[in-house]
Design an enzyme around this catalytic site. Structure first.
Site, PDB file in Angstrom:
ATOM      1  N   ASP A 172      -5.336  -7.689  -7.812  1.00  0.00           N
ATOM      2  CA  ASP A 172      -5.073  -6.713  -8.880  1.00  0.00           C
ATOM      3  C   ASP A 172      -3.575  -6.498  -9.078  1.00  0.00           C
ATOM      4  O   ASP A 172      -3.111  -6.287 -10.197  1.00  0.00           O
ATOM      5  CB  ASP A 172      -5.742  -5.374  -8.553  1.00  0.00           C
ATOM      6  N   GLN A 174      -4.304   6.780  11.026  1.00  0.00           N
ATOM      7  CA  GLN A 174      -3.695   6.923  12.355  1.00  0.00           C
ATOM      8  C   GLN A 174      -2.279   7.458  12.253  1.00  0.00           C
ATOM      9  O   GLN A 174      -1.837   8.256  13.077  1.00  0.00           O
ATOM     10  CB  GLN A 174      -3.682   5.577  13.074  1.00  0.00           C
ATOM     11  N   GLY A 228      -8.482 -10.204  -4.008  1.00  0.00           N
ATOM     12  CA  GLY A 228      -8.199  -8.926  -4.659  1.00  0.00           C
ATOM     13  C   GLY A 228      -6.795  -8.908  -5.229  1.00  0.00           C
ATOM     14  O   GLY A 228      -5.925  -8.179  -4.757  1.00  0.00           O
ATOM     15  N   SER A 244      -8.262   3.619   4.907  1.00  0.00           N
ATOM     16  CA  SER A 244      -9.152   2.689   5.585  1.00  0.00           C
ATOM     17  C   SER A 244      -8.680   2.438   7.005  1.00  0.00           C
ATOM     18  O   SER A 244      -9.241   1.616   7.706  1.00  0.00           O
ATOM     19  CB  SER A 244      -9.202   1.361   4.826  1.00  0.00           C
ATOM     20  N   GLY A 250      -0.748  -3.897  -0.577  1.00  0.00           N
ATOM     21  CA  GLY A 250      -2.047  -3.264  -0.808  1.00  0.00           C
ATOM     22  C   GLY A 250      -1.891  -2.367  -2.027  1.00  0.00           C
ATOM     23  O   GLY A 250      -1.979  -2.803  -3.171  1.00  0.00           O
ATOM     24  N   LEU A 274       4.581  -0.050   0.829  1.00  0.00           N
ATOM     25  CA  LEU A 274       5.541  -0.846   1.594  1.00  0.00           C
ATOM     26  C   LEU A 274       6.419  -1.674   0.659  1.00  0.00           C
ATOM     27  O   LEU A 274       7.642  -1.722   0.822  1.00  0.00           O
ATOM     28  CB  LEU A 274       4.806  -1.766   2.580  1.00  0.00           C
ATOM     29  N   ASN A 318      -3.097  -3.778  14.226  1.00  0.00           N
ATOM     30  CA  ASN A 318      -4.302  -3.070  14.664  1.00  0.00           C
ATOM     31  C   ASN A 318      -5.558  -3.833  14.295  1.00  0.00           C
ATOM     32  O   ASN A 318      -6.111  -3.682  13.207  1.00  0.00           O
ATOM     33  CB  ASN A 318      -4.339  -1.671  14.049  1.00  0.00           C
ATOM     34  N   LYS A 371       3.084   2.172   8.759  1.00  0.00           N
ATOM     35  CA  LYS A 371       2.641   3.401   8.090  1.00  0.00           C
ATOM     36  C   LYS A 371       3.123   4.673   8.776  1.00  0.00           C
ATOM     37  O   LYS A 371       3.160   5.731   8.164  1.00  0.00           O
ATOM     38  CB  LYS A 371       1.118   3.410   7.951  1.00  0.00           C
ATOM     39  N   GLU A 393      -0.699 -10.426  -1.711  1.00  0.00           N
ATOM     40  CA  GLU A 393      -1.988  -9.747  -1.538  1.00  0.00           C
ATOM     41  C   GLU A 393      -3.097 -10.779  -1.338  1.00  0.00           C
ATOM     42  O   GLU A 393      -2.907 -11.965  -1.552  1.00  0.00           O
ATOM     43  CB  GLU A 393      -2.280  -8.829  -2.733  1.00  0.00           C
ATOM     44  N   GLY A 415       0.970  -0.793  -2.503  1.00  0.00           N
ATOM     45  CA  GLY A 415       2.357  -0.975  -2.905  1.00  0.00           C
ATOM     46  C   GLY A 415       3.369  -0.010  -2.303  1.00  0.00           C
ATOM     47  O   GLY A 415       4.539  -0.019  -2.710  1.00  0.00           O
ATOM     48  N   SER A 442       3.311  -6.498   8.952  1.00  0.00           N
ATOM     49  CA  SER A 442       3.119  -5.073   8.660  1.00  0.00           C
ATOM     50  C   SER A 442       2.334  -4.310   9.721  1.00  0.00           C
ATOM     51  O   SER A 442       2.494  -3.094   9.851  1.00  0.00           O
ATOM     52  CB  SER A 442       2.439  -4.910   7.303  1.00  0.00           C
TER      53      SER A 442
END
Ligand SMILES: *Cc1c(COP(=O)(O)O)cnc(C)c1O
Length: 320
Positions: free
Chosen positions: A211, A84, A209, A79, A180, A184, A308, A54, A205, A182, A305
């Site tokens: 979706d 960060q 979840g 989230s 997540g 990435l 952490n 990220k 995913e 999308g 990815s």
């Protein structure tokens, strides 16, 4: 009509990131090559600055701010890892950052965000709308809102990881990417279609979840309730307008992995490769492992990815 980012934007982002983001290693494992009877290349974004890919999208987006935007600062909702990434990028570029985080976000992520210089505002994930809180702050204080995934500069920045992977590993037959919202996956899609057009590209995913899978297969964005999964980086409720269009156009399929499969991968990464990988970071590998028959003899890319995860939580998950 949306103006979608292109591979040229990924190349420009790579220029902005040079000297600021790490060029993360591409790692191999004989054990896994043997298990899958394939050549597997792991792009280790758990070793990126602040511990996840990220940083790429956030730093790229903030680098493009004009003078007025820089003076006012940035606001975002996240989230964890995007929070960060924005806090660190803002500090590096001499800007103020305000981060809207769920009050049940992992303690390590909240602490790290504050440590990077971000001002944290907590909200209730199940009753409040973080996007509305973000828009209100942006309007009242003149801040620029940089969302975690649905933004052309964020998508282009995230695409630089796959660009490096193709530069280092060469052409691949298949590439597995955590999904997540999308950012990435869509950035990776831009790099993949430019650099390895025949490579099959899969988003992965949490099974709880899916979706993204429902959206991809039905052709329109499906919204779900916040899924219950250990993959906290992929608890998104829907894809974005930009990310969905690119994913629909460029991705081959969306797959899923269960929490148990993610834990197996965390254990593998820690024991065999000496890598600390957070649950969400295992999604790509978890799906690749289940496709052994289709992957035999091929060259496979997996993007790890992020890394952490609170160490107490890491131990608790592995103890089960
Ligand atoms: C944010 C995140 C993801 C999901 O990325 P999207 O761009 O939202 O699809 C996956 N893994 C980690 C570690 C993340 O922080």
């Amino acid at each position: 009509m949306l103006t979608l980012p292109t591979y040229e934007d990924v190349v420009s982002a790579a220029g902005r990131l040079e000297g600021h983001a790490h060029r993360t290693p591409v790692m191999r494992s004989r054990t896994i090559d043997k298990e899958l009877d394939a050549e597997v290349f792991f792009k280790c974004e758990n070793l990126q600055r602040m511990g996840a890919f990220k940083f790429r999208g956030a730093f790229n987006a903030l680098s493009k701010f004009d003078e007025r935007q820089r003076r006012a600062g940035v606001v975002t909702f996240s989230s964890g890892n995007h929070a960060q990434a924005i806090a660190l990028s803002a500090s590096l570029l001499g800007m103020a950052s305000t981060i809207i985080m769920p009050n049940d976000a992992p303690a390590a992520k909240v602490a790290a965000t504050r440590g990077y210089g971000g001002k944290v505002i907590l909200y209730d994930r199940f009753t409040e709308d973080r996007e509305q809180i973000g828009r209100d702050l942006a309007e009242k204080q003149g801040l620029t809102l940089i969302p975690p995934y649905d933004h052309p500069d964020v998508i282009a920045g995230q695409g630089t990881a796959a660009r490096e992977l193709f530069e280092d590993a060469g052409e691949l037959d298949a590439l597995f990417v955590c999904l997540g919202g999308g950012g990435l996956l869509s950035g990776t899609a831009l790099a993949t279609r430019a650099l390895a057009p025949r490579c099959r590209l899969y988003g992965v995913e949490p099974e709880a979840g899916n979706d993204g899978q429902q959206s991809f297969r039905s052709g329109s964005i499906v919204h779900i309730d916040t899924p219950k999964t250990i993959a906290d980086g992929a608890q998104t409720q829907h894809l974005g307008a930009y990310t969905f269009e690119i994913i629909l156009r460029d991705v081959n399929d969306i797959l899923t992995a269960t929490d148990m499969e993610l834990i197996d991968c965390m254990r593998f990464f820690a024991t065999r490769m000496k890598l600390i990988v957070e649950p969400t970071g295992c999604l790509g590998f978890a799906a690749a492992r289940k496709m052994k028959l289709q992957l035999q003899g091929q060259r496979i890319g997996v993007i790890i990815s992020g890394g952490n995860v609170d160490l107490n939580r890491f131990c608790a998950l592995l103890a089960n």
